[in-house]
Design a protein around this motif. Structure first.
Motif, PDB file in Angstrom:
ATOM      1  N   ALA A 222       3.393  15.141  11.097  1.00  0.00           N
ATOM      2  CA  ALA A 222       3.897  13.991  10.207  1.00  0.00           C
ATOM      3  C   ALA A 222       2.917  13.600   9.272  1.00  0.00           C
ATOM      4  CB  ALA A 222       4.432  12.781  11.184  1.00  0.00           C
ATOM      5  N   ILE A 223       3.346  12.700   8.355  1.00  0.00           N
ATOM      6  CA  ILE A 223       2.455  12.589   6.889  1.00  0.00           C
ATOM      7  C   ILE A 223       2.111  11.027   6.972  1.00  0.00           C
ATOM      8  CG2 ILE A 223       2.635  12.418   4.545  1.00  0.00           C
ATOM      9  CD1 ILE A 223       4.601  14.861   4.732  1.00  0.00           C
ATOM     10  N   THR A 224       0.885  10.743   6.957  1.00  0.00           N
ATOM     11  CA  THR A 224       0.248   9.472   7.005  1.00  0.00           C
ATOM     12  C   THR A 224       0.407   9.081   5.201  1.00  0.00           C
ATOM     13  OG1 THR A 224      -1.200  10.133   8.532  1.00  0.00           O
ATOM     14  CG2 THR A 224      -1.522   7.959   7.321  1.00  0.00           C
ATOM     15  N   HIS A 225       1.028   7.859   5.081  1.00  0.00           N
ATOM     16  CA  HIS A 225       1.574   7.507   3.778  1.00  0.00           C
ATOM     17  C   HIS A 225       0.765   5.976   3.789  1.00  0.00           C
ATOM     18  CE1 HIS A 225       4.414   5.672   0.731  1.00  0.00           C
ATOM     19  NE2 HIS A 225       3.248   5.999   0.232  1.00  0.00           N
ATOM     20  N   THR A 226      -0.519   5.940   3.129  1.00  0.00           N
ATOM     21  CA  THR A 226      -1.178   4.683   2.983  1.00  0.00           C
ATOM     22  C   THR A 226      -0.390   4.099   1.739  1.00  0.00           C
ATOM     23  OG1 THR A 226      -2.958   5.915   1.603  1.00  0.00           O
ATOM     24  CG2 THR A 226      -3.359   5.496   3.902  1.00  0.00           C
ATOM     25  N   LEU A 227      -0.363   2.553   2.033  1.00  0.00           N
ATOM     26  CA  LEU A 227       0.182   1.695   0.792  1.00  0.00           C
ATOM     27  C   LEU A 227      -0.719   1.012   0.402  1.00  0.00           C
ATOM     28  CD1 LEU A 227       3.624   1.363   2.639  1.00  0.00           C
ATOM     29  CD2 LEU A 227       3.438   2.329   0.695  1.00  0.00           C
ATOM     30  N   ASN A 228      -0.749   0.696  -0.663  1.00  0.00           N
ATOM     31  CA  ASN A 228      -1.675  -0.068  -1.445  1.00  0.00           C
ATOM     32  C   ASN A 228      -1.201  -1.574  -1.451  1.00  0.00           C
ATOM     33  OD1 ASN A 228      -3.575  -1.447  -3.124  1.00  0.00           O
ATOM     34  ND2 ASN A 228      -3.613   0.197  -4.812  1.00  0.00           N
ATOM     35  N   PRO A 229      -1.882  -2.502  -0.873  1.00  0.00           N
ATOM     36  CA  PRO A 229      -1.342  -3.750  -0.553  1.00  0.00           C
ATOM     37  C   PRO A 229      -1.580  -4.741  -1.827  1.00  0.00           C
ATOM     38  CG  PRO A 229      -3.390  -3.592   0.481  1.00  0.00           C
ATOM     39  CD  PRO A 229      -3.150  -2.310   0.009  1.00  0.00           C
TER      40      PRO A 229
ATOM     41  N   PRO B  74       5.467  -6.543  -4.583  1.00  0.00           N
ATOM     42  CA  PRO B  74       6.621  -6.315  -3.521  1.00  0.00           C
ATOM     43  C   PRO B  74       7.469  -5.327  -3.937  1.00  0.00           C
ATOM     44  CG  PRO B  74       6.009  -8.471  -3.345  1.00  0.00           C
ATOM     45  CD  PRO B  74       5.262  -8.182  -4.630  1.00  0.00           C
ATOM     46  N   GLN B  75       7.917  -5.527  -5.344  1.00  0.00           N
ATOM     47  CA  GLN B  75       8.908  -4.528  -6.074  1.00  0.00           C
ATOM     48  C   GLN B  75       8.372  -3.177  -5.946  1.00  0.00           C
ATOM     49  OE1 GLN B  75       7.805  -7.614  -7.320  1.00  0.00           O
ATOM     50  NE2 GLN B  75       9.747  -8.673  -6.572  1.00  0.00           N
ATOM     51  N   GLN B  76       7.213  -3.185  -6.286  1.00  0.00           N
ATOM     52  CA  GLN B  76       6.435  -1.571  -6.116  1.00  0.00           C
ATOM     53  C   GLN B  76       6.313  -0.953  -4.944  1.00  0.00           C
ATOM     54  OE1 GLN B  76       2.830  -2.771  -8.380  1.00  0.00           O
ATOM     55  NE2 GLN B  76       3.453  -1.965 -10.180  1.00  0.00           N
ATOM     56  N   LEU B  77       6.184  -1.703  -4.056  1.00  0.00           N
ATOM     57  CA  LEU B  77       6.139  -1.365  -2.560  1.00  0.00           C
ATOM     58  C   LEU B  77       7.463  -0.897  -2.102  1.00  0.00           C
ATOM     59  CD1 LEU B  77       3.442  -3.778  -0.828  1.00  0.00           C
ATOM     60  CD2 LEU B  77       3.129  -1.165  -1.472  1.00  0.00           C
TER      61      LEU B  77
ATOM     62  N   LEU C 167       3.685 -10.233   3.179  1.00  0.00           N
ATOM     63  CA  LEU C 167       4.075  -9.249   2.656  1.00  0.00           C
ATOM     64  C   LEU C 167       5.308  -8.369   3.105  1.00  0.00           C
ATOM     65  CD1 LEU C 167       3.876  -7.570  -0.083  1.00  0.00           C
ATOM     66  CD2 LEU C 167       2.307  -6.217   1.153  1.00  0.00           C
ATOM     67  N   ILE C 168       5.162  -8.197   4.261  1.00  0.00           N
ATOM     68  CA  ILE C 168       6.122  -7.320   5.042  1.00  0.00           C
ATOM     69  C   ILE C 168       7.544  -8.192   5.211  1.00  0.00           C
ATOM     70  CG2 ILE C 168       6.669  -6.408   7.497  1.00  0.00           C
ATOM     71  CD1 ILE C 168       4.687  -4.969   5.760  1.00  0.00           C
TER      72      ILE C 168
ATOM     73  N   ALA D  11       8.618 -10.255   3.123  1.00  0.00           N
ATOM     74  CA  ALA D  11       9.182 -10.262   1.825  1.00  0.00           C
ATOM     75  C   ALA D  11      10.117  -8.635   1.560  1.00  0.00           C
ATOM     76  CB  ALA D  11       8.343 -10.427   0.546  1.00  0.00           C
ATOM     77  N   ILE D  12       9.411  -7.585   1.941  1.00  0.00           N
ATOM     78  CA  ILE D  12      10.038  -6.195   1.515  1.00  0.00           C
ATOM     79  C   ILE D  12      10.789  -5.781   2.606  1.00  0.00           C
ATOM     80  CG2 ILE D  12       7.965  -5.701   0.053  1.00  0.00           C
ATOM     81  CD1 ILE D  12       6.769  -3.810   2.460  1.00  0.00           C
ATOM     82  N   ALA D  13      10.708  -5.997   3.953  1.00  0.00           N
ATOM     83  CA  ALA D  13      11.514  -5.469   4.899  1.00  0.00           C
ATOM     84  C   ALA D  13      12.916  -5.373   4.746  1.00  0.00           C
ATOM     85  CB  ALA D  13      11.091  -6.066   6.228  1.00  0.00           C
ATOM     86  N   PRO D  14      13.569  -6.191   4.249  1.00  0.00           N
ATOM     87  CA  PRO D  14      14.980  -6.342   4.092  1.00  0.00           C
ATOM     88  C   PRO D  14      15.432  -5.442   2.828  1.00  0.00           C
ATOM     89  CG  PRO D  14      14.371  -8.725   4.079  1.00  0.00           C
ATOM     90  CD  PRO D  14      13.024  -7.781   4.012  1.00  0.00           C
ATOM     91  N   HIS D  15      14.745  -4.793   2.122  1.00  0.00           N
ATOM     92  CA  HIS D  15      14.641  -4.036   1.193  1.00  0.00           C
ATOM     93  C   HIS D  15      14.432  -2.556   1.255  1.00  0.00           C
ATOM     94  CE1 HIS D  15      15.818  -7.581  -1.182  1.00  0.00           C
ATOM     95  NE2 HIS D  15      14.472  -7.877  -0.687  1.00  0.00           N
TER      96      HIS D  15
END
Length: 199
Positions: free
Chosen positions: A91-98, A102-105, A126-127, A129-133
């Motif tokens: 699988a692929i590890t996808h590191t997200l920049n905190p 929120p819109q960019q993430l 942060l999670i 805020a973004i999880a529903p989207h």
């Protein structure tokens, strides 16, 4: 007449790096400052065992080769385990920049089609805020001890990292992937328009 060299034929895989570290440097210590404030010490051998448990837990959860598994986390021993386990199963590890908005993430997670997201407790707001989207994410995993789980989880169905790996086997025969198989994904910072994925 063709003459072949006598070098061993071994694909350059992330899992082979971990196996080498466990075999030859198993007693070396990895020190992490946890977000709980304490110092955590473990050996490469312990990390290898826990990495195999995580890999097996991910496979049991249905994570397939080529799936993107995201992280929003600081540098620590659990994050190291994720790097090796995810890449090790193909699988692929996808590191997200905190530091992204929120819109960019939200855009990045949906564009990458991340299916699992591991995060440190620092990022719970942060999670939330973004999880529903982020409809592609099937699993949200909080990287903490079970007794540190929040009374009010930031997302429904929140999993605990330690409980997620607890019952998984620590035995793993890593798949022999093509060495060109993608292992990590990051999205660019200095760019115009939406962030671009670099695989």
């Amino acid at each position: 007449m063709s003459v072949n060299g006598l070098m061993m034929q071994l694909p350059l895989l992330i899992s082979s790096i971990l196996e080498h570290a466990e075999r030859h440097h198993g007693d070396l210590v990895i020190v992490s400052r946890r977000i709980e404030g304490d110092l955590h010490r473990c050996s490469f051998q312990q990390v290898a065992v826990r990495t195999r448990k995580l890999a097996n837990a991910l496979v049991a959860a249905g994570v397939q080769q080529g799936e993107r598994v995201a992280t929003v986390a600081w540098n620590g021993y659990r994050h190291v385990e994720i790097y090796y386990a995810v890449s090790g199963i193909g699988a692929i590890t996808h590191t997200l920049n905190p530091r992204y908005s929120p819109q960019q993430l939200i855009y990045i997670i949906n564009h990458a089609q991340d299916t699992t997201l591991f995060f440190d407790a620092t990022f719970a707001p942060l999670i939330k805020a973004i999880a529903p989207h982020c409809p592609t994410v099937k699993r949200w995993v909080l990287m903490c001890d079970p007794d540190r789980m929040p009374a009010e989880p930031p997302v429904d169905g929140l999993l605990n990292y330690e409980q997620f790996i607890a019952d998984a086997s620590d035995k793993m025969v890593w798949p022999q992937l093509d060495e060109n198989t993608a292992c990590t994904l990051s999205y660019t910072n200095g760019t115009t328009g939406n962030r671009k994925g670099v695989l």
